[in-house]
Structure formats: structure tokens, C-alpha cells
Scaffold this motif. Structure first.
Motif, PDB file in Angstrom:
ATOM      1  N   PRO A  60       3.589  29.539 -28.662  1.00  0.00           N
ATOM      2  CA  PRO A  60       3.317  28.972 -30.010  1.00  0.00           C
ATOM      3  C   PRO A  60       3.264  27.259 -29.685  1.00  0.00           C
ATOM      4  N   GLU A  61       3.972  26.846 -28.767  1.00  0.00           N
ATOM      5  CA  GLU A  61       3.998  25.367 -28.449  1.00  0.00           C
ATOM      6  C   GLU A  61       2.743  24.902 -27.861  1.00  0.00           C
ATOM      7  N   VAL A  62       1.854  25.897 -27.265  1.00  0.00           N
ATOM      8  CA  VAL A  62       0.427  25.427 -26.675  1.00  0.00           C
ATOM      9  C   VAL A  62      -0.402  25.219 -27.869  1.00  0.00           C
ATOM     10  N   ILE A  63      -0.226  25.718 -29.021  1.00  0.00           N
ATOM     11  CA  ILE A  63      -1.270  25.283 -30.237  1.00  0.00           C
ATOM     12  C   ILE A  63      -0.670  24.069 -31.139  1.00  0.00           C
ATOM     13  N   MET A  64       0.607  23.855 -30.883  1.00  0.00           N
ATOM     14  CA  MET A  64       1.188  22.489 -31.407  1.00  0.00           C
ATOM     15  C   MET A  64       0.372  21.413 -30.776  1.00  0.00           C
ATOM     16  N   ILE A  65       0.837  21.520 -29.214  1.00  0.00           N
ATOM     17  CA  ILE A  65      -0.108  20.219 -28.363  1.00  0.00           C
ATOM     18  C   ILE A  65      -1.515  20.283 -28.919  1.00  0.00           C
ATOM     19  N   LYS A  66      -2.337  21.373 -29.172  1.00  0.00           N
ATOM     20  CA  LYS A  66      -3.566  21.247 -29.421  1.00  0.00           C
ATOM     21  C   LYS A  66      -3.867  20.490 -30.740  1.00  0.00           C
ATOM     22  N   GLU A  67      -3.016  20.948 -31.774  1.00  0.00           N
ATOM     23  CA  GLU A  67      -2.850  20.381 -33.226  1.00  0.00           C
ATOM     24  C   GLU A  67      -2.658  18.796 -32.850  1.00  0.00           C
ATOM     25  N   GLN A  68      -1.585  18.491 -32.176  1.00  0.00           N
ATOM     26  CA  GLN A  68      -1.254  16.891 -32.193  1.00  0.00           C
ATOM     27  C   GLN A  68      -2.391  16.090 -31.397  1.00  0.00           C
ATOM     28  N   MET A  69      -3.150  16.691 -30.526  1.00  0.00           N
ATOM     29  CA  MET A  69      -4.038  16.064 -29.654  1.00  0.00           C
ATOM     30  C   MET A  69      -5.174  15.685 -30.726  1.00  0.00           C
ATOM     31  N   HIS A  70      -5.434  16.589 -31.505  1.00  0.00           N
ATOM     32  CA  HIS A  70      -6.533  16.229 -32.553  1.00  0.00           C
ATOM     33  C   HIS A  70      -6.060  15.460 -33.369  1.00  0.00           C
ATOM     34  N   ARG A  71      -4.755  15.239 -33.861  1.00  0.00           N
ATOM     35  CA  ARG A  71      -4.327  14.427 -34.830  1.00  0.00           C
ATOM     36  C   ARG A  71      -4.354  12.856 -34.328  1.00  0.00           C
ATOM     37  N   PHE A  72      -3.946  13.134 -32.978  1.00  0.00           N
ATOM     38  CA  PHE A  72      -3.953  11.438 -32.256  1.00  0.00           C
ATOM     39  C   PHE A  72      -5.203  11.015 -32.007  1.00  0.00           C
ATOM     40  N   GLY A  73      -6.412  11.731 -32.155  1.00  0.00           N
ATOM     41  CA  GLY A  73      -7.858  11.140 -32.276  1.00  0.00           C
ATOM     42  C   GLY A  73      -8.640  11.682 -31.083  1.00  0.00           C
ATOM     43  N   ALA A  74      -8.278  12.749 -30.580  1.00  0.00           N
ATOM     44  CA  ALA A  74      -9.266  13.362 -29.292  1.00  0.00           C
ATOM     45  C   ALA A  74     -10.507  14.051 -29.848  1.00  0.00           C
ATOM     46  N   ASP A  75     -11.946  13.690 -29.478  1.00  0.00           N
ATOM     47  CA  ASP A  75     -12.782  14.146 -29.873  1.00  0.00           C
ATOM     48  C   ASP A  75     -13.007  15.751 -30.111  1.00  0.00           C
ATOM     49  N   ALA A  76     -12.608  16.206 -28.982  1.00  0.00           N
ATOM     50  CA  ALA A  76     -12.523  17.914 -29.098  1.00  0.00           C
ATOM     51  C   ALA A  76     -11.324  18.165 -27.994  1.00  0.00           C
ATOM     52  N   VAL A  77     -10.841  19.285 -28.412  1.00  0.00           N
ATOM     53  CA  VAL A  77      -9.525  19.735 -27.425  1.00  0.00           C
ATOM     54  C   VAL A  77      -9.715  21.503 -27.238  1.00  0.00           C
ATOM     55  N   LEU A  78      -9.200  21.809 -26.114  1.00  0.00           N
ATOM     56  CA  LEU A  78      -9.512  23.193 -25.694  1.00  0.00           C
ATOM     57  C   LEU A  78      -8.290  23.229 -24.609  1.00  0.00           C
ATOM     58  N   MET A  79      -7.729  24.515 -24.494  1.00  0.00           N
ATOM     59  CA  MET A  79      -6.874  25.117 -23.545  1.00  0.00           C
ATOM     60  C   MET A  79      -7.556  25.346 -22.195  1.00  0.00           C
ATOM     61  N   SER A  80      -7.064  24.925 -21.118  1.00  0.00           N
ATOM     62  CA  SER A  80      -7.987  25.328 -19.814  1.00  0.00           C
ATOM     63  C   SER A  80      -7.656  26.544 -19.441  1.00  0.00           C
ATOM     64  N   GLY A  81      -8.248  27.481 -18.805  1.00  0.00           N
ATOM     65  CA  GLY A  81      -7.955  28.750 -18.236  1.00  0.00           C
ATOM     66  C   GLY A  81      -7.007  29.584 -19.323  1.00  0.00           C
ATOM     67  N   SER A  82      -6.152  30.222 -18.516  1.00  0.00           N
ATOM     68  CA  SER A  82      -5.093  31.068 -19.327  1.00  0.00           C
ATOM     69  C   SER A  82      -4.202  30.185 -19.899  1.00  0.00           C
ATOM     70  N   GLY A  83      -4.060  28.804 -19.536  1.00  0.00           N
ATOM     71  CA  GLY A  83      -3.180  27.853 -20.311  1.00  0.00           C
ATOM     72  C   GLY A  83      -2.222  27.754 -19.186  1.00  0.00           C
ATOM     73  N   PRO A  84      -0.923  26.967 -19.635  1.00  0.00           N
ATOM     74  CA  PRO A  84      -0.873  26.471 -20.993  1.00  0.00           C
ATOM     75  C   PRO A  84      -1.634  25.114 -20.995  1.00  0.00           C
TER      76      PRO A  84
END
Length: 288
Positions: free
Chosen positions: A225-249
């Protein structure tokens, strides 16, 4: 000593179409290299041995190492008597979804082709790479490409629109086998690969951002679940688009406004140790 750069890759799209009779998954993914790279040093040895040298204790120094496998494959295939010391200076995080090990193998293939004067074409090196790992052929070429089959069929694409890429890797390793094993193909939302190719060919940053997609995300999010938290925070801090690379993390954010890059970087550093700001390389490796 011959030095070769081994750049990391990110997945702009990652789609899984079906499971093949050989137990691999049929994939369709668009990858591009970024300017975060390991450095591979190659030094001939007279004793015929292959030695892996690395200051990173997580880098295996035996046949589990993809660079070792690459050297052994060329040595056995072409009857090379001399050995090689392979120094791996790690910058790419390990088990991160950034193809660090595959890129090290690809750099070893390219470097030994020169060191041992094998005169192999880049296509021949990529064919050898496919015997080591699915991402190795792409890493042999570098640049931007559509990869199909189990990842070994490579179709060159132009460089994507230029932008900043912020990478963040949480303090966990992810097993690619576990992620693929947990993937349920029924009812998954497939990324629009054709739309991503169009975005790249028309140099549309906006369309590129809208076309990002990775079917493995939900599996890794459930496991970690910590991976989705990073994705959400990246959006919150202002990234235009966010994605996990490969199988992550590792999660990456695309940013075209330099002023926002520092804010995203500093925000993520508050709870994630491994954060990098890089650019997409876009172009193929020399000779590719």
C-alpha cells in the motif's frame, strides 16, 4: 578499463494481453530510457575467469547477476579464452522496476563486443540479450520503443516530448514473479498503447500524460500500500501525470514546469529516501 553507461528505463505503458503456452505473459509496453545510469567497467583478465566487483552488498557477484550471465554467454558462444572483471557502480536502485540488472547486462554485451572484437551487430546483441531477460533487448538498443512478445520484440519509436521525471522508490523490493502471479486478466483496464504512440509521434506532452497506464499497478498496490501513497503524494505535490514503472515499486511523475520539480522532490524526500530528478534520454544508444 572500458567504461559503458547502463541507463534506467521507465514504462510509459505496460499492458498484459494473455498468458502464453510457455507460461510467459504476452506484453505490449512502451519504454524509454532516463538519465539515471549505472556505470559498468570492463577489464580483461588472463585467467579466463568472470569476476563481478561492486561496493553494493545487494549486487550478486555470481551467476545470478545478469552482467555475469551476459559475459558468460558471449564467452561460451564465441570461444573466448580471456576472462573479464566487471565493475558495477550502482546508481539505479535494485529491484525497483527500472531494469537496472537488465541494463547492466546490456551494457556488458555492448562493451564486451568492443573489448573482445566480436563485431556483432546491435540486433545480434539484442538476440543474445533475450536469452538473459525480457528487458535486456530493449536496454541493448536504449531510446524509446514498443516492446511486444515477452518484451524481446522491439520496435523503435521517436523520442518522447521532453520533460522532467521525478522518480521515488520506497524502501521495499518487489518480486516481479509475485506481481505477475497476482494479475487477474479478466476485467482489467488496458492502457491505450496506440494513443501513447500517437502522443510520442506528434510530440504531444498533454496526450502523453493522458495515455500513461500500467496494468500491474493494482496488484503491486494491494501487496504494498505504501506505493499508492507515493503516487497520491506525487499528484498532490503537482506532478502532471504519475505512474508506477514496471512491476514497481518505483513511481515516477512527469513535470514540464521546472519550478514545480523542486517542490515535488522536497515533498517526497520527507518520507521517501530514494528520490531522483532526471530527464528522458529518448535517443538510442550509440551504434543502435
Amino acid at each position: 578499463m572500458l567504461y559503458v553507461k547502463a541507463p534506467a528505463k521507465i514504462n510509459l505503458t505496460l499492458d498484459v494481453l494473455y498468458k502464453r503456452p510457455d507460461h510467459y505473459h504476452e506484453v505490449e509496453m512502451i519504454m524509454t530510457t532516463v538519465d539515471l545510469a549505472d556505470r559498468i567497467g570492463l577489464e580483461p583478465r588472463k585467467d579466463g575467469l568472470i569476476k563481478i566487483i561492486s561496493a553494493d552488498r545487494f549486487v550478486p557477484d555470481d551467476e545470478r547477476n545478469f552482467a555475469y550471465q551476459a559475459a558468460k554467454l558471449l564467452k561460451d558462444t564465441y570461444g573466448i579464452d580471456e576472462g573479464v572483471s566487471i565493475t558495477i557502480e550502482k546508481e539505479i536502485p535494485i529491484a525497483a522496476g527500472l531494469a537496472g540488472g537488465s541494463s547492466d547486462a546490456a551494457a556488458t554485451l555492448r562493451g564486451l563486443n568492443e573489448l573482445w572484437e566480436l563485431n556483432l551487430s546491435v540486433d545480434e546483441l539484442a538476440e543474445h540479450g533475450a536469452k538473459i531477460g525480457s528487458d535486456v533487448p530493449f536496454c541493448v538498443y536504449g531510446g524509446t520503443a514498443l516492446a511486444t512478445g515477452r518484451g524481446e520484440k522491439i520496435q523503435k519509436l521517436p523520442a518522447p516530448p521532453t520533460c522532467w521525471v521525478v522518480l521515488a522508490k520506497p524502501k521495499i523490493g518487489v518480486s516481479t514473479a509475485d506481481v505477475y502471479g497476482g494479475l487477474k486478466l479478466e476485467g482489467i483496464e488496458h492502457p491505450n498503447t496506440k494513443q501513447m504512440i500517437q502522443a510520442i509521434k506528434t510530440n504531444s506532452y498533454e496526450q502523453l500524460c493522458q495515455s500513461l497506464g500500467n496494468v500491474l499497478e493494482t496488484v503491486t498496490f494491494n501487496l504494498h500500500p505504501e506505493v499508492i501513497m507515493i503516487k497520491e503524494q506525487m499528484h498532490r505535490f503537482g506532478a502532471d501525470a504519475v505512474l508506477m514503472s514496471g512491476s514497481g515499486p518505483t513511481v515516477f511523475g512527469l513535470v514540464d514546469n521546472e519550478a514545480r520539480v523542486g517542490r515535488i522532490y522536497n515533498g517526497l524526500r520527507g518520507f521517501c529516501e530514494e528520490v531522483y530528478v532526471v530527464r528522458m534520454l529518448g535517443d538510442r544508444n550509440p551504434l543502435a
